[in-house]
Design a protein around this motif. Structure first.
Motif, PDB file in Angstrom:
ATOM      1  N   ASP A 141       0.614  -1.424  -0.133  1.00 44.95           N
ATOM      2  CA  ASP A 141      -0.268  -0.199   0.007  1.00 44.95           C
ATOM      3  C   ASP A 141       1.501   1.242   0.241  1.00 44.95           C
ATOM      4  O   ASP A 141       1.620   1.254   1.224  1.00 44.95           O
ATOM      5  CB  ASP A 141      -0.707  -0.202   1.301  1.00 44.95           C
ATOM      6  CG  ASP A 141      -2.041  -0.719   0.954  1.00 44.95           C
ATOM      7  OD1 ASP A 141      -2.177  -1.845  -0.149  1.00 44.95           O
ATOM      8  OD2 ASP A 141      -2.581  -1.104   2.405  1.00 44.95           O
ATOM      9  N   ASN A 144       0.077   7.704  -2.056  1.00 48.37           N
ATOM     10  CA  ASN A 144      -1.664   7.411  -3.103  1.00 48.37           C
ATOM     11  C   ASN A 144      -1.964   5.885  -3.795  1.00 48.37           C
ATOM     12  O   ASN A 144      -1.174   5.489  -4.475  1.00 48.37           O
ATOM     13  CB  ASN A 144      -1.063   8.534  -4.865  1.00 48.37           C
ATOM     14  CG  ASN A 144      -2.061   8.474  -5.356  1.00 48.37           C
ATOM     15  OD1 ASN A 144      -3.434   8.067  -5.027  1.00 48.37           O
ATOM     16  ND2 ASN A 144      -1.056   8.466  -6.138  1.00 48.37           N
ATOM     17  N   ALA A 145      -3.228   5.676  -3.150  1.00 48.82           N
ATOM     18  CA  ALA A 145      -3.565   4.554  -3.099  1.00 48.82           C
ATOM     19  C   ALA A 145      -3.566   3.833  -4.092  1.00 48.82           C
ATOM     20  O   ALA A 145      -3.746   3.096  -5.317  1.00 48.82           O
ATOM     21  CB  ALA A 145      -4.681   4.321  -2.816  1.00 48.82           C
ATOM     22  N   SER A 146      -3.874   4.913  -5.762  1.00 46.79           N
ATOM     23  CA  SER A 146      -4.042   4.615  -7.193  1.00 46.79           C
ATOM     24  C   SER A 146      -2.411   4.283  -7.787  1.00 46.79           C
ATOM     25  O   SER A 146      -2.828   3.218  -8.449  1.00 46.79           O
ATOM     26  CB  SER A 146      -4.519   6.040  -7.908  1.00 46.79           C
ATOM     27  OG  SER A 146      -5.904   5.909  -7.936  1.00 46.79           O
ATOM     28  N   THR A 148      -0.229   2.215  -6.378  1.00 48.30           N
ATOM     29  CA  THR A 148       0.147   0.658  -5.464  1.00 48.30           C
ATOM     30  C   THR A 148       0.360  -0.203  -6.947  1.00 48.30           C
ATOM     31  O   THR A 148      -0.934  -0.014  -7.721  1.00 48.30           O
ATOM     32  CB  THR A 148      -0.744   0.172  -4.751  1.00 48.30           C
ATOM     33  OG1 THR A 148      -0.720   0.982  -3.210  1.00 48.30           O
ATOM     34  CG2 THR A 148      -0.500  -0.798  -4.100  1.00 48.30           C
ATOM     35  N   HIS A 198      -3.569  -0.122  -9.095  1.00 46.74           N
ATOM     36  CA  HIS A 198      -4.569   0.265  -8.898  1.00 46.74           C
ATOM     37  C   HIS A 198      -5.311   1.500  -9.197  1.00 46.74           C
ATOM     38  O   HIS A 198      -6.697   1.457  -9.759  1.00 46.74           O
ATOM     39  CB  HIS A 198      -4.872   0.381  -7.097  1.00 46.74           C
ATOM     40  CG  HIS A 198      -4.379  -0.119  -6.439  1.00 46.74           C
ATOM     41  ND1 HIS A 198      -4.726  -0.596  -4.474  1.00 46.74           N
ATOM     42  CD2 HIS A 198      -4.108  -1.599  -6.498  1.00 46.74           C
ATOM     43  CE1 HIS A 198      -4.057  -2.053  -4.466  1.00 46.74           C
ATOM     44  NE2 HIS A 198      -3.620  -2.691  -4.984  1.00 46.74           N
ATOM     45  N   SER A 205      -9.358   2.237  -4.950  1.00 41.32           N
ATOM     46  CA  SER A 205      -9.243   2.945  -4.045  1.00 41.32           C
ATOM     47  C   SER A 205      -8.945   0.938  -3.010  1.00 41.32           C
ATOM     48  O   SER A 205      -8.058   1.175  -1.591  1.00 41.32           O
ATOM     49  CB  SER A 205     -10.411   3.412  -2.812  1.00 41.32           C
ATOM     50  OG  SER A 205     -11.378   2.530  -2.747  1.00 41.32           O
ATOM     51  N   PHE A 206      -9.575   0.239  -3.590  1.00 43.13           N
ATOM     52  CA  PHE A 206      -9.131  -1.150  -2.974  1.00 43.13           C
ATOM     53  C   PHE A 206      -8.666  -2.243  -3.939  1.00 43.13           C
ATOM     54  O   PHE A 206     -10.141  -2.469  -4.609  1.00 43.13           O
ATOM     55  CB  PHE A 206     -10.164  -1.946  -1.792  1.00 43.13           C
ATOM     56  CG  PHE A 206     -10.245  -3.110  -1.273  1.00 43.13           C
ATOM     57  CD1 PHE A 206      -9.470  -3.676  -0.391  1.00 43.13           C
ATOM     58  CD2 PHE A 206     -10.734  -4.202  -1.989  1.00 43.13           C
ATOM     59  CE1 PHE A 206      -8.915  -4.592  -0.092  1.00 43.13           C
ATOM     60  CE2 PHE A 206     -10.096  -5.666  -1.533  1.00 43.13           C
ATOM     61  CZ  PHE A 206      -9.861  -5.796  -0.276  1.00 43.13           C
TER      62      PHE A 206
END
Length: 316
Positions: A141, A144-146, A148, A198, A205-206
């Motif tokens: 992770d 910035n989640a995008s 990953t 991501h 986000s997940f």
């Protein structure tokens, strides 16, 4: 009891413990158990056992004396002698294949086939090319989640796949490293053959990659020979072709998918799209006919001919 080669009743007296391992944290406990189609040995994948915040703080994946963050290869058809258990430091009821990498690198624990993984939890051999072992590996992770990165590795004997020196193609700097770090110039990392950020998915986000199989079934000729993988939220799926063949270089594209008009499981859809509402994609399975199945929270779905889903495949 068995009839021919098919077991009909499990016998509890035949159950034996094969392998035991300790885990330092509650995260990254990936693990898959499968047999090599050519050698018959048991392959076992292990996550680094670190935590999501710090990312393998003890650097287990790079340590050659740790079995975490590895692909292991075991011979479970032969029982170890007491001397072998002591001399090799075995963790269970198995022996070591004579061609495991430790015979060339005495620093390695003898069980290790390949190292440098973060959380390899879906792997498969290509049924037509058993030297090709594909393993999905989840990304660390990031702030910035995008950004990953999820990846697929083509695993070879004695390969080092980089983690925690690298996460995918990028150098990784842990914020907590009591176990020390491995200098980048001290390893020869093998980088992923496939992957996605991501931000490339419907749900940035997940996300987590669910690796599948090289498609060898007959239902959809347009997928033939392509490696199939998907995102855990089941809104994004890909098919990757090796170009040129046997080069180890893969090009990938997203696959359009929807429910067949004759599906036995009624489909609901994501908003106004044609994407089925499958909830979580838990795994991808393969039967004896090489047909692929998506195991989801809403049911089990099989890949069928494109025409059943309103798509065209120009290959017969």
């Amino acid at each position: 009891m068995t009839t021919g080669h098919r077991a009909t009743i499990a016998s509890k007296i035949e159950v034996r413990r094969i392998f035991t391992i300790g885990l330092p944290y509650i995260d990254q406990h990936a693990g898959e158990i499968f047999f090599g189609p050519k050698d018959g040995y048991l392959y076992l994948t292990t996550g680094h056992g670190g935590n999501n915040t710090h990312g393998d703080p003890w650097n287990f994946s790079q340590k050659k004396k740790s079995l975490l963050g590895k692909v292991l290869r075991l011979d479970i058809n032969h029982f170890p002698t007491p001397a072998e258990i002591v001399s090799l430091g075995l963790w269970g009821n198995y022996t070591i294949p004579s061609d495991n990498p430790y015979t060339n690198d005495t620093e390695l624990k003898p069980e290790i086939w390949a190292l440098g993984f973060r959380n390899p939890w879906r792997c498969s051999f290509d049924s037509e090319r058993p030297s090709y072992l594909f393993c999905g590996d989840t990304g660390q992770d990031r702030a910035n989640a995008s950004s990953t990165f999820e990846k697929v590795n083509l695993v070879t004997k004695d390969g080092n796949y980089g983690w925690r020196v690298y996460d995918g193609f990028d150098l990784f700097s842990p914020n907590y490293a009591p176990g020390g770090s491995t200098p980048p110039d001290s390893i020869n990392p093998i980088f992923p053959i496939l992957g996605y950020h991501h931000g490339e998915t419907q749900n940035p986000s997940f996300s987590a990659l669910v690796a599948g199989y090289v498609y060898r079934a007959k239902a959809d000729p347009c997928l033939s020979g392509r490696f199939i993988y998907a995102d855990i939220l089941a809104a994004d799926m890909w098919a990757a072709a090796e170009t040129p063949y046997m080069s180890g270089n893969f090009t990938t594209q997203k696959v359009n998918f929807t429910c067949s008009k004759t599906t036995p499981i009624p489909c609901s859809f994501v908003g106004s799209t044609s994407i089925p509402q499958l909830s979580f994609l838990l795994s991808i399975g393969q039967d004896n006919n090489k047909d692929l199945f998506y195991i989801t929270r809403t049911g089990v779905y099989r890949i069928v001919r494109s025409v059943h889903c309103g798509y065209k495949c120009n290959k017969s």
